[in-house]
Design an enzyme around this catalytic site. Structure first.
Site, PDB file in Angstrom:
ATOM      1  N   ASP A 140      32.335 -56.852 -44.678  1.00  0.00           N
ATOM      2  CA  ASP A 140      31.022 -56.327 -44.314  1.00  0.00           C
ATOM      3  C   ASP A 140      30.522 -55.482 -45.496  1.00  0.00           C
ATOM      4  O   ASP A 140      31.292 -55.096 -46.375  1.00  0.00           O
ATOM      5  CB  ASP A 140      31.169 -55.483 -43.053  1.00  0.00           C
ATOM      6  CG  ASP A 140      29.894 -54.780 -42.662  1.00  0.00           C
ATOM      7  OD1 ASP A 140      28.829 -55.410 -42.714  1.00  0.00           O
ATOM      8  OD2 ASP A 140      29.966 -53.579 -42.327  1.00  0.00           O
ATOM      9  N   ASP A 171      27.413 -52.784 -45.321  1.00  0.00           N
ATOM     10  CA  ASP A 171      27.008 -51.426 -44.971  1.00  0.00           C
ATOM     11  C   ASP A 171      28.174 -50.644 -44.363  1.00  0.00           C
ATOM     12  O   ASP A 171      28.827 -51.107 -43.414  1.00  0.00           O
ATOM     13  CB  ASP A 171      25.850 -51.452 -43.967  1.00  0.00           C
ATOM     14  CG  ASP A 171      24.572 -51.985 -44.589  1.00  0.00           C
ATOM     15  OD1 ASP A 171      24.645 -52.551 -45.685  1.00  0.00           O
ATOM     16  OD2 ASP A 171      23.509 -51.843 -43.961  1.00  0.00           O
TER      17      ASP A 171
END
Length: 421
Positions: A202, A204
């Site tokens: 991922d 963020d």
């Protein structure tokens, strides 16, 4: 084959035995004291005079003190006493201590089910280590070896465990790890661990410290509104796609030049660059998937040398953001789908993939991967993932793969890369 031929000495051309027979006399020679060059060579030079064979060797050096254990076959009949005296005399000349124990055969066979249990602590206390060791024993496991992977910015040690299946160990250790203030990962032992893999992360709050939508919102003057929509989504009042459209709509009218400003504001998570650089050196393929925007992930792909990157795309018309996204939405299911697509393109079985993320929309990806790592995640995500890392250094993921801090620093030194935490 008759008994006489079974007991005869080996002859040239005979195939060597895989392990010594269980009834062969052996000696465990243990040397300990202050470490210095030449100890290992000196011990085996001493033993060589007695024609013994080496069955096993273990050596550990801690804070300048060496413990060297050699399991060897017993010498010819009548020579054991002389061997003992000679070894003790050599050890004394080196200002070392020696212990020699007679026995039969090799080490006992290890139990079925073998795992690597990695424990991370900041700090790693004696109390938590005792608790983890007791839990391993309680799950039916035996600790065969322990060694250190890293001493900073976290202490990371690895237990080689036999006698318990990885899933059983994981169930026993995971609930207690958080309560003890440590992170624990359990992965099956075997060749797969050193095979080339695909690592997908991922973006963020994982690869970067920021939430990209909030960086854009700051330039649009709508941080509070975006935060309100995010909070509604976290309460379950909106699904990811609804919340994405609602937040992006607040960016309508922003000049496209804001993209460069946001890219400049993005802060990599400590250890992210080290993690990716090390994985690439080892032949791993690395990718990112994000519920954020390609306007940022494409830049990260180029800067960090990533193999794959996928995210949502902000629509731009006449040099301004329209407040809409284009193309398929990268949501929870989309991240898992992209993991599978990346694995197929990389030629890597899904069982050889590693996924790293922090949010609920990463759960499908974490569960689909061979190893799912929750990075500074919410309790729900930590409970669902294979393992969790709760320190702010992304390169600690390397330790879960059995890569030591010393190996990373040695490679950095060869490449002239400054060492960073």
């Amino acid at each position: 084959m008759d008994d006489a031929s079974q007991s005869r000495p080996p002859r040239p051309g005979d195939e060597p035995a895989a392990v010594p027979p269980a009834d062969v006399p052996t000696l465990l020679v243990k040397i300990f004291g202050k470490d210095r060059p030449g100890i290992t060579a000196g011990l085996f030079d001493t033993l060589a005079a007695y024609g013994v064979d080496v069955v096993d060797i273990e050596q550990v050096v801690t804070r300048g003190r060496i413990v060297l254990c050699a399991l060897v076959t017993a010498p010819a009949r009548g020579a054991e006493g002389d061997l003992r005296a000679t070894v003790h005399g050599w050890a004394e000349s080196m200002r070392l201590q020696a212990e020699i124990i007679s026995g039969i055969g090799d080490n006992r066979p290890r139990g079925e089910g073998r795992s690597h249990v990695t424990v991370l602590g900041q700090p790693l206390t004696a109390e938590s280590t005792a608790a983890i060791a007791a839990l391993i024993t309680g799950a039916g496991g035996n600790i065969d070896r322990i060694f250190r992977l890293a001493k900073y910015p976290v202490t990371a040690v690895e237990f080689a465990v036999s006698g318990a299946e990885p899933a059983v160990l994981r169930s026993a250790l995971a609930p207690q790890a958080a309560a003890r203030g440590v992170d624990v990962a359990v992965v099956p032992a075997g060749l797969q661990r050193r095979a080339q893999r695909l690592v997908v992360m991922d973006v963020d709050s994982t690869v970067i410290q920021d939430e990209v939508i909030e960086l854009f919102a700051a330039h649009a003057g709508c941080e509070a509104e975006v935060a309100g929509v995010t909070a509604a989504a976290m309460r379950g009042e909106l699904d990811f796609e609804q919340s994405l459209h609602a937040r992006v709509a607040l960016l309508a009218g922003l000049d496209v030049s804001v993209v460069d400003k946001v890219r400049a504001e993005v802060r990599l998570t400590p250890g992210a660059r080290t993690l990716i650089r090390t994985l690439k050196r080892l032949g791993y393929q690395v990718g990112v998937v994000s519920g954020g925007f390609t306007q940022v992930t494409d830049d990260l792909k180029e800067r960090l040398g990533l193999d794959f990157a996928a995210a949502n795309t902000l629509e731009v018309v006449d040099g301004r953001l329209t407040g809409r996204v284009t193309g398929p939405i990268v949501d929870r299911a989309g991240k898992a789908r992209l993991l599978r697509e990346f694995a197929a393109q990389a030629g890597v079985p899904l069982s050889q993939t590693v996924a790293v993320g922090d949010g609920a929309n990463d759960l499908d990806m974490l569960n689909a991967a061979g190893l799912g790592v929750a990075f500074n995640a919410k309790p729900l995500v930590r409970q669902a993932a294979d393992t969790a890392v709760n320190v702010p250094f992304l390169d600690t993921v390397l330790y879960l793969l059995g890569i030591t801090r010393e190996e990373v620093e040695a490679a950095d030194a060869l490449d002239g890369v400054p060492t960073t935490p």
